[in-house]
Design a protein around this motif. Structure first.
Motif, PDB file in Angstrom:
ATOM      1  N   ARG A 189      47.409  44.026  47.621  1.00  0.00           N
ATOM      2  CA  ARG A 189      46.392  43.369  48.556  1.00  0.00           C
ATOM      3  C   ARG A 189      45.436  42.993  47.436  1.00  0.00           C
ATOM      4  NH1 ARG A 189      50.277  43.547  51.002  1.00  0.00           N
ATOM      5  NH2 ARG A 189      50.670  42.097  49.334  1.00  0.00           N
ATOM      6  N   PHE A 190      44.814  43.847  46.711  1.00  0.00           N
ATOM      7  CA  PHE A 190      44.005  43.685  45.593  1.00  0.00           C
ATOM      8  C   PHE A 190      44.142  42.548  44.698  1.00  0.00           C
ATOM      9  CE2 PHE A 190      41.683  45.020  41.384  1.00  0.00           C
ATOM     10  CZ  PHE A 190      40.379  44.589  41.991  1.00  0.00           C
ATOM     11  N   THR A 191      45.470  42.597  44.125  1.00  0.00           N
ATOM     12  CA  THR A 191      46.165  41.543  43.226  1.00  0.00           C
ATOM     13  C   THR A 191      45.645  40.338  44.093  1.00  0.00           C
ATOM     14  OG1 THR A 191      47.404  43.338  42.440  1.00  0.00           O
ATOM     15  CG2 THR A 191      47.945  40.886  41.716  1.00  0.00           C
ATOM     16  N   ASP A 192      46.319  39.991  45.514  1.00  0.00           N
ATOM     17  CA  ASP A 192      46.277  38.969  46.054  1.00  0.00           C
ATOM     18  C   ASP A 192      44.726  38.478  46.217  1.00  0.00           C
ATOM     19  OD1 ASP A 192      48.831  38.894  46.526  1.00  0.00           O
ATOM     20  OD2 ASP A 192      48.831  39.712  48.321  1.00  0.00           O
ATOM     21  N   LEU A 193      43.828  39.380  46.212  1.00  0.00           N
ATOM     22  CA  LEU A 193      42.475  39.072  46.308  1.00  0.00           C
ATOM     23  C   LEU A 193      41.933  38.191  44.989  1.00  0.00           C
ATOM     24  CD1 LEU A 193      40.165  39.798  48.546  1.00  0.00           C
ATOM     25  CD2 LEU A 193      39.500  41.739  46.714  1.00  0.00           C
ATOM     26  N   VAL A 194      42.477  39.033  44.100  1.00  0.00           N
ATOM     27  CA  VAL A 194      41.908  38.227  42.651  1.00  0.00           C
ATOM     28  C   VAL A 194      42.584  36.889  42.461  1.00  0.00           C
ATOM     29  CG1 VAL A 194      41.840  38.663  40.125  1.00  0.00           C
ATOM     30  CG2 VAL A 194      41.379  40.651  41.510  1.00  0.00           C
ATOM     31  N   LEU A 195      43.883  36.887  42.856  1.00  0.00           N
ATOM     32  CA  LEU A 195      44.748  35.593  42.738  1.00  0.00           C
ATOM     33  C   LEU A 195      44.358  34.666  43.668  1.00  0.00           C
ATOM     34  CD1 LEU A 195      48.181  36.899  42.371  1.00  0.00           C
ATOM     35  CD2 LEU A 195      47.228  35.512  40.727  1.00  0.00           C
ATOM     36  N   ALA A 196      43.349  34.828  44.779  1.00  0.00           N
ATOM     37  CA  ALA A 196      43.073  34.052  45.781  1.00  0.00           C
ATOM     38  C   ALA A 196      41.938  33.216  45.178  1.00  0.00           C
ATOM     39  CB  ALA A 196      42.317  34.621  47.053  1.00  0.00           C
ATOM     40  N   PHE A 197      41.051  33.503  44.235  1.00  0.00           N
ATOM     41  CA  PHE A 197      39.925  32.878  43.495  1.00  0.00           C
ATOM     42  C   PHE A 197      40.398  31.845  42.521  1.00  0.00           C
ATOM     43  CE2 PHE A 197      37.643  36.806  44.861  1.00  0.00           C
ATOM     44  CZ  PHE A 197      36.552  36.073  45.454  1.00  0.00           C
ATOM     45  N   PRO A 198      39.939  30.792  42.178  1.00  0.00           N
ATOM     46  CA  PRO A 198      40.461  29.912  41.149  1.00  0.00           C
ATOM     47  C   PRO A 198      40.075  30.518  39.961  1.00  0.00           C
ATOM     48  CG  PRO A 198      38.829  28.622  42.545  1.00  0.00           C
ATOM     49  CD  PRO A 198      39.000  30.136  43.096  1.00  0.00           C
ATOM     50  N   THR A 199      41.001  30.517  39.107  1.00  0.00           N
ATOM     51  CA  THR A 199      41.114  31.318  37.766  1.00  0.00           C
ATOM     52  C   THR A 199      39.764  31.224  36.962  1.00  0.00           C
ATOM     53  OG1 THR A 199      43.528  31.259  37.751  1.00  0.00           O
ATOM     54  CG2 THR A 199      42.544  32.228  35.903  1.00  0.00           C
ATOM     55  N   VAL A 200      39.659  29.724  36.677  1.00  0.00           N
ATOM     56  CA  VAL A 200      38.505  29.402  35.490  1.00  0.00           C
ATOM     57  C   VAL A 200      36.894  29.957  36.188  1.00  0.00           C
ATOM     58  CG1 VAL A 200      37.547  27.617  34.088  1.00  0.00           C
ATOM     59  CG2 VAL A 200      40.086  27.764  34.605  1.00  0.00           C
ATOM     60  N   ILE A 201      36.974  29.243  37.650  1.00  0.00           N
ATOM     61  CA  ILE A 201      35.679  29.587  38.304  1.00  0.00           C
ATOM     62  C   ILE A 201      35.056  31.403  38.157  1.00  0.00           C
ATOM     63  CG2 ILE A 201      34.461  29.421  40.504  1.00  0.00           C
ATOM     64  CD1 ILE A 201      35.325  26.821  39.446  1.00  0.00           C
ATOM     65  N   LEU A 202      36.299  31.978  38.585  1.00  0.00           N
ATOM     66  CA  LEU A 202      36.094  33.473  38.895  1.00  0.00           C
ATOM     67  C   LEU A 202      35.806  34.036  37.229  1.00  0.00           C
ATOM     68  CD1 LEU A 202      35.939  35.956  40.509  1.00  0.00           C
ATOM     69  CD2 LEU A 202      38.571  36.368  39.723  1.00  0.00           C
ATOM     70  N   ALA A 203      36.447  33.473  36.169  1.00  0.00           N
ATOM     71  CA  ALA A 203      36.152  33.815  34.920  1.00  0.00           C
ATOM     72  C   ALA A 203      34.815  33.438  34.473  1.00  0.00           C
ATOM     73  CB  ALA A 203      37.049  33.395  33.833  1.00  0.00           C
ATOM     74  N   MET A 204      34.529  32.469  34.835  1.00  0.00           N
ATOM     75  CA  MET A 204      33.187  31.737  34.759  1.00  0.00           C
ATOM     76  C   MET A 204      31.803  32.657  35.218  1.00  0.00           C
ATOM     77  SD  MET A 204      33.435  27.445  34.955  1.00  0.00           S
ATOM     78  CE  MET A 204      31.763  27.440  35.506  1.00  0.00           C
ATOM     79  N   VAL A 205      32.178  32.778  36.560  1.00  0.00           N
ATOM     80  CA  VAL A 205      31.405  33.785  37.319  1.00  0.00           C
ATOM     81  C   VAL A 205      31.021  34.949  36.533  1.00  0.00           C
ATOM     82  CG1 VAL A 205      30.609  34.753  39.491  1.00  0.00           C
ATOM     83  CG2 VAL A 205      31.320  32.419  39.369  1.00  0.00           C
ATOM     84  N   THR A 206      32.200  35.670  36.296  1.00  0.00           N
ATOM     85  CA  THR A 206      31.976  36.804  35.589  1.00  0.00           C
ATOM     86  C   THR A 206      31.415  37.048  34.128  1.00  0.00           C
ATOM     87  OG1 THR A 206      34.081  37.323  36.550  1.00  0.00           O
ATOM     88  CG2 THR A 206      33.289  39.031  35.152  1.00  0.00           C
ATOM     89  N   ALA A 207      31.882  35.905  33.500  1.00  0.00           N
ATOM     90  CA  ALA A 207      31.065  35.876  32.298  1.00  0.00           C
ATOM     91  C   ALA A 207      29.626  35.350  32.076  1.00  0.00           C
ATOM     92  CB  ALA A 207      31.806  34.663  31.262  1.00  0.00           C
ATOM     93  N   ALA A 208      29.348  34.593  33.238  1.00  0.00           N
ATOM     94  CA  ALA A 208      27.773  34.336  33.412  1.00  0.00           C
ATOM     95  C   ALA A 208      27.133  35.685  33.921  1.00  0.00           C
ATOM     96  CB  ALA A 208      27.561  33.205  34.374  1.00  0.00           C
ATOM     97  N   ALA A 209      27.783  36.336  34.789  1.00  0.00           N
ATOM     98  CA  ALA A 209      27.252  37.607  35.104  1.00  0.00           C
ATOM     99  C   ALA A 209      26.843  38.697  34.020  1.00  0.00           C
ATOM    100  CB  ALA A 209      27.870  38.159  36.254  1.00  0.00           C
TER     101      ALA A 209
END
Lengths: 320, 296
Positions: B132-152
Motif C-alpha cells: 500500500r505504501f508502494t501504491d501511495l508513492v506510485l500514485a504521484f506523478p513521478t517527475v512532479i514528486l521528484a521535483m517537489v522532493t528535490a526542491a524541498a
C-alpha cells in the motif's frame, strides 16, 4: 502391527480449502505408519492424496484432527524455522521441473540434507551416516521384488567406496548418477534424474518418514518403476517408512507392502497389497483396478465411475 | 537434428574464425546488429566515464576560448557562453550523469528488492503494509514528486539523486514481489523449508538468486530513465549547480541561446545515445535471461 508404536499417525484429519463453496479435501482420515514398511496411498486426481502429504509434513494446517510423529503432534509450518525434531519427515515432490532450485548445483542441494542430518545427530549426540546406508536391507521380505528388475539396476557400477558415506557425490552414486555430476545444475538432468536427485536430497537428511507425493507421475513408463523401486530400496535401507502416493496402482503394487485407497477425501479400503489387488472390496477400488490398461489388445475403456451409492459403502479393511 | 549432423558441426568448429565464435557465444539479444551497436556505444560511454577528463582537450571549467565558437577548428564541438570547450564538458559530464544514474539504479534496486522480498515472502500484513505504501508513492506523478522532493531538500546533485530515489524504487518492489509470490509456491522452496531452512536462509538461497535475472533486466532498462530523470532535474535547476558539467544543465543553459544550436544538440545527443543504448541492452538481457528462449 498393533504391538509396535507407529512412527507417524494421522488422527481424524479434516482439511478444508477456502473458496466458494469451501473445498472439503480430506474428510476424516486416520492411519498409522510403522518403521520399515512401504505404504502406497492411491486414488484419482483431486481425492486429497497430496493434501495428506502436505498435512503430514506440516505444510498445510488441518481443520480438525492432528498428525502425531513419534507420539508428539506435528506443528504446522509457519514463517519460522521448522522444529528440528520434525525434520525427520521429508518429502519428494511431484514436479521434476520445480523440485530442485535451478540456480544451485545439485551437490550443494544434497549437502543441505547432509547438513540437516549432521545437525540432528549433534543434537541427539550420535554420529550421522553411521547407519547401513546404501546396503541391502537385512530383511528381504521388506522389499518387494520387481519382475526383471535386479536390485542394483539403478546404481552406478562404479560406485566408489572411496567417497565418504555422507558426501553429495556418494549420494549421487547411490541414486545411479555420477559423483562428478554434483557441480552440474538441475537443467542438465532429465526429469527422472531430477527426481532421483530430489530423493537423494531428502534421504541425505536421514529421515525416518519419507513421503513421495506422486514422484513418478511426470516420468515416462520405463523410468517410473526404476525411480519407485530406488526410492523404496533406499528408504528401507535407512529404516525409514515410505509413504508412496500415486494414482497408478500398477506401479505402487510393485513396491508397497500395504495399500490405502483414497476416494473423495476418505480412505475407502486398506490392507496388504496382495489382498487389495486380488480381492478388492469397495466399489471404488474395483473401478480403480479396472482402469489399469491391459496390454491384451482388447482396447477396453475403464469401467464407469462408481455410482453415488458407493459414497455410502463402508470402508473395507483387509486383515494384515 | 540427427547425431550425424551434430558430429559434422563439431568437426567444422575449429575452422571457424575467432569473431565468428565470439558472435556465437554472445547472448542472442546481442547478436542482432542493434543490440551489438548498443553494447558498443554503452561500452564507449563507460570508458569515457573512467578516462573522460584525461582525454578532454581542455579543462571543462576553464573559460579560455572565444565565446560561442561554432564547431570547427578551435573547438571540435564549439564553445559555450563562457568560452568553455563543449567537447571537454560533455566528456567530463559523462562521469556525473552516467555515474549518478548507475548509483541511482543500484540504490533503487536495493531498496525495491528488499521491500519486494519481504512483502512477497512474508505476505499477510507485511505485504499489505509495504505494497500500500508502494501504491501511495506510485500514485504521484513521478517527475512532479521528484521535483517537489528535490526542491524541498535544496538544489544539489546529491539531493537530486535522493529525490529520484524516492520515485524510482517502487517498480522494483512490485516486480520482485510478484516473482517471489511465484517462487514461494515452488516445490524446491517447500523442500528447503522441510530441510529446516530459516526464513532468512530460504530467501538468501532459494528466492533471491531466482529474482536477480529479471531485476537486472529491469535495472538496465531503467538506467536510461534514471539518466533522463536526473538530467531533467538538473535542467529545471534542481540538480547540478554551475559550473558542474552535467548534461541536463548544459541543455538547460542552451535554451537561452537558441540560435547557437550546438549548445543544446550535443549534450542532448549524449543523453539520447546513453538512454537508447542501455534500453537496447536491457532488451537483449531480457531475451538472454528468459528461460523460454532457446539459444540457437
Amino acid at each position: 502391527m498393533s504391538g509396535r508404536a507407529p512412527v507417524i499417525a494421522a488422527r481424524d484429519l479434516e482439511v478444508t480449502y477456502p473458496g466458494h463453496p469451501p473445498v472439503h479435501a480430506v474428510r476424516g482420515v486416520s492411519f498409522e505408519l510403522f518403521r520399515g514398511e512401504v505404504v502406497g496411498l492411491v486414488g484419482e486426481s483431486g481425492c486429497g492424496k497430496s493434501t495428506i502429504a502436505k498435512v503430514l509434513t506440516g505444510l498445510v494446517r488441518p481443520a480438525a484432527g492432528e498428525v502425531e510423529y513419534h507420539g508428539r503432534p506435528v506443528r504446522p509450518l509457519g514463517v519460522g524455522r521448522r522444529p528440528l525434531a520434525q525434520t525427520g519427515i521429508q518429502m519428494v515432490f511431484q514436479d521434476p521441473g520445480s523440485s530442485l532450485n535451478p540456480r544451485r548445483p545439485v551437490g550443494a542441494q544434497i549437502q543441505d540434507g547432509l547438513d540437516l542430518a549432521a545437525k540432528r545427530a549433534r543434537r541427539s549426540g550420535r554420529r550421522s551416516g553411521a547407519g547401513p546406508v546404501g546396503e541391502p536391507p537385512a530383511d528381504p521380505a521388506n522389499v518387494r521384488r520387481v519382475i526383471g528388475q535386479p536390485a542394483d539396476a539403478a546404481v552406478s557400477p562404479t560406485a566408489a567406496r572411496l567417497l565418504p558415506a555422507g558426501s553429495p557425490g556418494r549420494w549421487l552414486e547411490r541414486v545411479g548418477l555420477e559423483a562428478a555430476d554434483q557441480s552440474r545444475y538441475p537443467r542438465s538432468f532429465s526429469g527422472g534424474q531430477r527426481q532421483r536427485i530430489a530423493t537423494a536430497r531428502a534421504l541425505a537428511a536421514e529421515p525416518d518418514v519419507l513421503i513421495g507425493d506422486e514422484p513418478i507421475s511426470a516420468l515416462d513408463a520405463s523410468t517410473q518403476a526404476k525411480v519407485a523401486y530406488l526410492m523404496s530400496r533406499l528408504a528401507l535401507s535407512q529404516g525409514a517408512v515410505l509413504l508412496f502416493i500415486s494414482h497408478d496402482l500398477s506401479v505402487v503394487r510393485l513396491i508397497a507392502d500395504r495399500l490405502l485407497v483414497m476416494w473423495a477425501g476418505r480412505i475407502v479400503e486398506s490392507g496388504p497389497t496382495e489382498a487389495v489387488w486380488s480381492n478388492p472390496g469397495h466399489p471404488y477400488t474395483k473401478v480403480l483396478l479396472g482402469a489399469i490398461p491391459a496390454p491384451d489388445g482388447a482396447g477396453r475403456l475403464p469401467l464407469v465411475p462408481p455410482s453415488a451409492a458407493a459414497f455410502d459403502a463402508p470402508p473395507v479393511i483387509h486383515a494384515p | 537434428m540427427t547425431r550425424v549432423e551434430t558430429q559434422d558441426r563439431r568437426q567444422q568448429a575449429p575452422r571457424r574464425s575467432l569473431t565468428r565464435r565470439l558472435w556465437r557465444a554472445a547472448p542472442p539479444g546481442l547478436r542482432q546488429p542493434l543490440g551489438l551497436v548498443a553494447a558498443l556505444v554503452a561500452a564507449a560511454w563507460l570508458v569515457i566515464c573512467l578516462i573522460g577528463p584525461v582525454i578532454a582537450p581542455h579543462d571543462p571549467l576553464a573559460q579560455e576560448l572565444p565565446r560561442f565558437t561554432p564547431p570547427g577548428e578551435i573547438a571540435f564541438l564549439g564553445t559555450d557562453e563562457l568560452g568553455r570547450d563543449l567537447l571537454s564538458r560533455i566528456l567530463a559530464g559523462a562521469r556525473v550523469t552516467i555515474g549518478l544514474s548507475l548509483l541511482l539504479v543500484c540504490l533503487s534496486m536495493l531498496i525495491g528488492s528488499v521491500l519486494g522480498l519481504l512483502a512477497g515472502f512474508f505476505g499477510r500484513w507485511v505485504d499489505e503494509t509495504i505494497m500500500r505504501f508502494t501504491d501511495l508513492v506510485l500514485a504521484f506523478p513521478t517527475v512532479i514528486l521528484a521535483m517537489v522532493t528535490a526542491a524541498a531538500l535544496g538544489a544539489s546533485l546529491f539531493n537530486a539523486v535522493l529525490a529520484a530515489l524516492v520515485v524510482s524504487w517502487p517498480p522494483y518492489a512490485r516486480v520482485v514481489r510478484s516473482i517471489v509470490l511465484g517462487l514461494r509456491g515452488n516445490d524446491f522452496v517447500f523442500s528447503g523449508r522441510l530441510l529446516g531452512f530459516s526464513a532468512a536462509r530460504s530467501i538468501r538461497v532459494d528466492i533471491l538468486p531466482n529474482t536477480l535475472g529479471p531485476t537486472l533486466v529491469l535495472a538496465s532498462l531503467d538506467i536510461g530513465t534514471a539518466a533522463l530523470l536526473l538530467s531533467g532535474l538538473s535542467f529545471l535547476g534542481l540538480g547540478a549547480k554551475p559550473p558542474t558539467p552535467e548534461w541536463g544543465s548544459m541543455v538547460s543553459a542552451a535554451v537561452s541561446h537558441f540560435d547557437k544550436w550546438w549548445l543544446g544538440v550535443f549534450p542532448g545527443l549524449a543523453i539520447l545515445t546513453v538512454v537508447m543504448s542501455f534500453n537496447f541492452i536491457g532488451d537483449a538481457l531480457r531475451d538472454a535471461l528468459d528461460p523460454g528462449v532457446e539459444r540457437r
